[in-house]
Design a protein around this motif. Structure first.
Motif, mmCIF file in Angstrom:
data_model
loop_
_atom_site.group_PDB
_atom_site.id
_atom_site.type_symbol
_atom_site.label_atom_id
_atom_site.label_comp_id
_atom_site.label_asym_id
_atom_site.label_seq_id
_atom_site.Cartn_x
_atom_site.Cartn_y
_atom_site.Cartn_z
ATOM 1 N N UNK A 1 90.656 7.121 37.391
ATOM 2 C CA UNK A 1 90.771 7.175 38.851
ATOM 3 C C UNK A 1 91.290 8.546 39.236
ATOM 4 N N UNK A 2 90.465 9.333 39.906
ATOM 5 C CA UNK A 2 90.868 10.717 40.187
ATOM 6 C C UNK A 2 91.019 10.970 41.674
ATOM 7 N N UNK B 1 90.716 13.458 44.847
ATOM 8 C CA UNK B 1 89.865 14.578 45.243
ATOM 9 C C UNK B 1 90.158 15.068 46.650
ATOM 10 N N UNK B 2 91.004 14.337 47.391
ATOM 11 C CA UNK B 2 91.208 14.748 48.788
ATOM 12 C C UNK B 2 92.434 15.638 48.892
ATOM 13 N N UNK C 1 95.209 13.670 39.082
ATOM 14 C CA UNK C 1 94.781 14.957 39.636
ATOM 15 C C UNK C 1 94.328 15.860 38.500
ATOM 16 N N UNK C 2 93.066 16.189 38.489
ATOM 17 C CA UNK C 2 92.499 17.005 37.409
ATOM 18 C C UNK C 2 92.704 18.480 37.735
ATOM 19 N N UNK C 3 93.307 19.252 36.805
ATOM 20 C CA UNK C 3 93.468 20.688 37.030
ATOM 21 C C UNK C 3 92.133 21.322 37.417
ATOM 22 N N UNK C 4 92.200 22.222 38.362
ATOM 23 C CA UNK C 4 90.975 22.810 38.890
ATOM 24 C C UNK C 4 90.698 22.306 40.299
ATOM 25 N N UNK C 5 91.257 21.137 40.639
ATOM 26 C CA UNK C 5 91.041 20.586 41.969
ATOM 27 C C UNK C 5 91.942 21.316 42.966
ATOM 28 N N UNK C 6 91.372 22.008 43.947
ATOM 29 C CA UNK C 6 92.204 22.756 44.894
ATOM 30 C C UNK C 6 93.133 21.815 45.657
ATOM 31 N N UNK C 7 94.361 22.267 45.848
ATOM 32 C CA UNK C 7 95.323 21.493 46.623
ATOM 33 C C UNK C 7 95.983 20.365 45.862
ATOM 34 N N UNK C 8 95.601 20.191 44.613
ATOM 35 C CA UNK C 8 96.118 19.026 43.881
ATOM 36 C C UNK C 8 97.259 19.338 42.923
ATOM 37 N N UNK C 9 97.768 20.567 42.956
ATOM 38 C CA UNK C 9 98.788 20.934 41.969
ATOM 39 C C UNK C 9 99.986 19.996 42.047
#
Lengths: 586, 280
Positions: free
Chosen positions: A405-406, A408-409, A428-436
């Motif tokens: 379950x990832x 993305x928003x 939160x998968x690294x690389x996803x903007x705003x998800x740090x």
């Protein structure tokens, strides 16, 4: 896998029970260099080619190379997971090599023996006696009373055995060409010896055993685990060599990179699981494989995987004993460690493999649960499954994308949201903007910030353990039963006991068997339903302490349930199980 | 992005005048110089005062367990080669409990930047000796291991075959910024020993004494000269700067092999929400 080299309790030399299925057991004994393992493997592959089922287990002396070696090959018309109690044919290149396998090999009264002509000694008494005279063949070449290199003994034997089995010459020739086609000189020598063996007059025939004609697949337990993991979507593996799990890494080194994955041999098992956690933190489904000592080293990291809610899959091919114990021998004594090992409260899932076929299926489930619920999943295999070679039906690889379950928003829920459905907060998968975010082994708030607040710890424990409760619901049917539903006697067992118990219930219809596929969280409701109406129940396991029985005592009423357990080392045989159950009744 | 944009709202737990503040600042400056997008940045640490640092950075950060940052970072970098991965930790985390991982990360030449914030003491557990605590300090404070000689981190990593070896001082921000920037840019395993003061468990004079032993590397220093690098590593004085830099083409970094997203096994980030709900 090791074959039995001693018996427990049963009288030696007594006739063994009739096999539960139409089958032929071939026992091949020699010294290192005689090539009995290759002989067994060729026979198994030829059987698979003509649609016969079967399995092979092996044993070696303590030497790295050389020393006594034995292979037991059992062939059958249907799938089997047990190599049988008594041999139909014993082939022994040197009588003196037999001593190490005392108790491992037992003849029934119509068994054939094939011995070296130059060996004039008698068969040992413990072997049991056959009413048939040994067939003697000059496998070895001698000069001045000393054995000298001659024709390949295993190829002479292959010829004799193919003839005894009624197999065509061409079948064997094809098998040898496939195997040694790239080494023409060797192939020619092997074929010549094979043909000479095949042409030998007087070799008695074995009862006919025909396959269904469609080729089948030969696979070891470790290969099945590796291939199941790839099909299930594992794309990163890190491991450290350890008996009896190393072939998982070896198989993956060959087969994972072509499927887009990577294998790393780590410096130790701490690093193995560390790399797995790192890869999985990066969003890539990852696993490691080890044995008990490695699992001990991984224990702290397992807690991190659970605490930081990062999926991991850990395969443990159990071996016997603590510390070094008996590395090549089997046991079912890592159950406590798998379920309870580690400091602090943390959820993890433990699954148990039945056999080679089950291993593939279970790897799919392991990867699914780990990825869907973001926690460590342990898969317990053992030496008996890991290193056996088993013939199974062909399969079409079922490639699956694991579902994590990832998030993305940009404004999605907190990484460790306390209100997440079933406790599964979006990853939160690294690389996803705003998800740090900060992943942490330190206790943290739902946003991932470190916290030493007791209330936060309580809330987060509740969140993390809600996942385990949801898993218990999802896995409540993850068990198998054997035998008649109304049989009055019950046996509870797990893992590789599956093979022998399948045959036990056929011979003894008064028994039914319950085998969990998920050991933690244990399918207790299913066990309760299954045990209704039982007059007598025992737990059968290879653990000195009786770890399964003790585990169940914390989950359900076990006051009337007996233990039929012993230390590992060697797998149980049918005649030994009979004895253990008699003792348990007394 | 400006250096301060790499900071989260979390306030550091460090003591006043802790050297780690300088490292945090120098690291954000280097990241800003290199324009690393936060979502492409992984910062991994173990446990200790300095291992708290990832929590103060806007990145995919991981404050893991004691001594194990390098394997975790290796797993991340090897499976996600497009990320910039920085490892941060202290002298106890790296040179004591985690030492066994250092030569192997170097052997693999994973493209990581390993910053060791070396203050020569265990701070979080309140003042025990670390593998880099001097014999004099141990004996004067009555710490355990008074007879044990400290190890030489720079010489250790050089002898293990590390392709990029540098030293910085937390009190010299411009030099720190430059060295960290070069370390991140180096395509291979890069090691930086950052001398940092402990304001609480080292003597008042420690920071000044340490800094007094530091010299900038002379302008004519040739960082490809391995023999000279080894001489500098065992010298009494602490040269600051890039002590050794092997040309990257002499030992290429271990490349990522994963075909991320291509195999259709796992969606690339942002490719859609893969939600799975447990069955009821």
């Amino acid at each position: 896998m090791e074959i039995r080299t001693e018996t427990h309790g049963a009288k030696q030399g007594t006739p063994a029970p009739t096999p539960a299925t139409d089958s032929i057991v071939l026992t091949l004994v020699g010294s290192g260099g005689d090539g009995v393992a290759l002989l067994g493997d060729l026979l198994l592959r030829m059987a698979a080619k003509q649609g016969l089922y079967g399995m092979m287990v092996q044993s070696y002396g303590p030497q790295i190379r050389g020393g006594e070696s034995a292979a037991i090959v059992r062939l059958a018309r249907e799938e089997i997971q047990y190599e049988g109690d008594a041999t139909d044919l014993l082939l022994c290149f040197r009588l003196s090599d037999l001593a190490r396998f005392r108790g491992a090999v037992r003849l029934h009264d119509r068994a054939l023996t094939v011995l070296e002509s130059a060996d004039s000694g008698d068969l040992p008494d413990w072997l049991g006696s056959s009413e048939r005279e040994p067939f003697r063949f000059p496998f070895a070449a001698f000069e001045n009373g000393q054995e000298v290199p001659g024709e390949p003994k295993n190829m002479l034997a292959l010829g004799l055995l193919c003839r005894a089995l009624g197999w065509s010459r061409d079948l064997a020739a094809e098998g040898l060409e496939q195997r040694f086609g790239n080494r023409p000189a060797l192939l020619a020598k092997d074929l010549a010896a094979f043909y000479r063996g095949y042409a030998t007059e007087g070799m008695p025939a074995l009862p006919p055993l025909g396959g269904h004609g469609r080729p089948l697949l030969v696979e070891s337990g470790n290969e099945a685990v590796a291939r199941g993991a790839i099909d299930a979507g594992i794309r990163f593996f890190a491991g450290y060599p350890i008996t009896p799990s190393s072939e998982i890494m070896e198989t993956l080194i060959e087969e994972l990179p072509p499927r887009g994955g990577r294998v790393v041999q780590a410096e130790d098992e701490i690093a193995s699981l560390g790399m797995v956690v790192g890869a999985s933190f990066g969003g890539v489904p990852a696993m490691t494989a080890t044995s008990g000592p490695g699992l001990s080293l991984m224990t702290e990291m397992m807690g991190l995987s659970s605490m930081a809610e990062i999926p991991s899959v850990i395969v443990d091919c159990q071996r016997a004993g603590p510390a070094t114990g008996m590395p090549s021998r089997t046991e079912q004594s890592d159950l406590f460690h798998a379920i309870y090992g580690g400091h602090g409260d943390f959820p993890r899932v433990v699954l148990g493999v039945f056999d080679v076929v089950h291993a593939r299926d279970l790897m799919h489930r392991a990867v699914h649960v780990a990825e869907a619920f973001q926690l460590p999943v342990l898969v317990l295999s053992d030496a008996y499954i890991a290193q056996r070679r088993q013939i199974r039906d062909q399969l079409t690889p079922q490639e699956q994308a694991p579902k994590r379950r990832t998030w993305t928003e940009m404004d999605g829920p907190a990484r460790f949201s306390l209100t997440a459905h079933h406790g599964v907060s979006p990853f939160r998968v690294p690389g996803t903007p705003g998800g740090t975010y900060l992943a942490a082994g330190i206790e943290h708030t739902q946003d991932g910030n470190p916290s030493a607040d007791g209330t936060v710890h309580q809330d987060m424990n509740e969140k993390r353990f809600r996942k385990l409760a949801a898993i218990a619901v999802e896995t409540r049917q993850w068990f198998r039963t054997l035998g008649r539903e109304d049989a009055p006697r019950g046996l509870i067992a797990w893992g590789s006991q599956f093979g022998i118990l399948r045959e036990w219930v056929r011979l003894h219809p008064e028994y039914r068997v319950f085998l969990p596929e998920v050991l933690h969280p244990f399918p207790v409701a299913a066990l309760e339903a299954w045990r209704r109406g039982l007059e007598w129940t025992a737990v059968v396991e290879l653990s000195f302490q009786g770890q399964l029985r003790r585990l169940l005592a914390g989950l359900t009423d076990m006051s009337q349930v007996r233990g039929a357990a012993r230390s590992g080392g060697l797998p149980m045989s049918l005649h030994e199980l009979a004895h253990l159950l008699e003792e348990a009744k007394a | 992005m400006k250096p301060k944009d790499y900071r989260t709202e979390l306030e550091p737990v460090w003591c006043a005048r802790c050297g780690d503040f300088g490292v945090l600042k120098g690291l954000t400056q280097a990241l800003s110089d290199l324009e690393v997008p936060p979502e492409k940045l992984g910062v991994i640490s173990g446990i200790g005062c300095s291992s708290r640092l990832p929590g103060y950075l806007r990145a995919y950060s991981f404050n893991s367990i004691h001594g194990r940052a390098l394997p975790i970072a290796s797993g991340l970098k090897l499976s996600r080669p497009e990320l910039t991965v920085v490892v941060v930790g202290g002298d106890g985390d790296g040179f004591s409990i985690g030492l066994g991982h250092i030569p192997h990360a170097i052997r693999r030449n994973v493209d990581l930047t390993y910053l060791v914030l070396d203050n020569g003491i265990y701070g979080l557990t309140k003042g025990q000796a670390s593998p880099t605590t001097s014999v004099e300090l141990k004996q004067s404070l009555g710490l355990a291991g008074g007879e044990e000689r400290p190890l030489n981190p720079v010489f250790l990593v050089l002898s293990s075959g590390c392709g990029f070896v540098a030293r910085a001082h937390a009190g010299n921000l411009p030099q720190l910024r430059e060295v960290v920037r070069e370390a991140i840019r180096y395509p291979g395993f890069a090691f930086v020993q950052i001398l940092a003061a402990c304001a609480t468990y080292q003597p008042q004079t420690y920071a000044d004494d340490l800094y007094g032993r530091c010299d900038p590397l002379p302008a004519e220093h040739d960082p490809t000269d391995f023999a000279r690098a080894c001489e500098l590593a065992v010298a009494d004085r602490f040269p600051l700067g890039v002590i050794y830099r092997r040309p990257p083409d002499q030992a290429p970094a271990m490349a990522g092999a994963l075909r991320w997203g291509e195999a259709g096994i796992w969606p690339a980030p942002g490719a859609g929400d893969t939600t799975v709900q447990p069955q009821d």
